[in-house]
Design an enzyme around this catalytic site. Structure first.
Site, short mmCIF file in Angstrom:
data_model
loop_
_atom_site.label_atom_id
_atom_site.label_comp_id
_atom_site.label_asym_id
_atom_site.label_seq_id
_atom_site.Cartn_x
_atom_site.Cartn_y
_atom_site.Cartn_z
CG ASP A 7 12.17 -3.99 2.55
OD1 ASP A 7 12.05 -5.09 1.98
OD2 ASP A 7 11.45 -3.01 2.30
CD GLU A 67 10.54 -9.01 2.22
OE1 GLU A 67 9.59 -9.09 3.01
OE2 GLU A 67 10.65 -8.10 1.38
CG ASP A 140 11.10 0.90 1.45
OD1 ASP A 140 11.13 0.07 0.53
OD2 ASP A 140 10.47 1.98 1.37
#
EC number: 3.1.21.10
Length: 165
Positions: A7, A67, A140
């Site tokens: 992330d 991501e 996260d």
């Protein structure tokens, strides 16, 4: 197969390494890398790159899932996340590890079964799917594990489509 989920972020970059054994998902290690806000962005990116490179060398994941950049109204955040993504892509490419990218919608769909799931639903499913006692912190880190799970659920389809490198 070991999958490293990332992330991306410049203040906090979450990571989660899982192993896919048949239909089982096994957590290997997960946490986050942090950079101090008071230092120049170039130094923060170097810190993240150094952490990512060392992690890859130590754990040798077979695939990296990250991501995709989700652009909303905050362009400053989008730019810094894009820079952090660049660090991830560079470190993986240098190590010869293929990178797969997923949108937040795809991650939620793969983990919860509903693309508009809220953060708490995703976190609870990460905990349940990996057999963890509690939700990983910070957010996260849980998000990075969700991205790794998303890729693990997508591998068979990607193989059939000839997309796995």
């Amino acid at each position: 197969m070991q999958i490293l989920g990332i992330d991306p972020g410049t203040a906090i970059m979450g990571y989660g390494l899982i192993e896919k054994q048949g239909n089982r998902l096994i957590p290997i290690t997960y946490a986050s890398w942090r950079t101090p806000a008071h230092i120049p962005m170039s130094e923060r990116l170097l810190m993240l790159y150094t952490e990512m490179k060392a992690f890859i060398e130590a754990h040798r994941p077979e695939q990296v899932a990250v991501e995709e950049l989700f652009f909303n109204r905050n362009t400053t955040t989008a730019i810094s996340v894009g820079q952090a993504r660049g660090v991830v892509l560079l470190a993986a490419a240098q190590a010869g590890i293929p990178v797969y990218e997923y949108t937040p919608l795809q991650v939620k769909q793969a983990v919860v079964g509903y693309g508009k799931a809220d953060k708490k639903q995703v976190q609870q499913m990460v905990r349940a799917l990996l057999g963890l006692n509690e939700i990983p912190k910070p957010d996260d880190t849980a998000d990075a594990l969700a991205i790794a799970i998303c890729h693990a659920h997508s591998v068979n389809l990607l193989n059939r489509m000839g997309e796995i490198k």
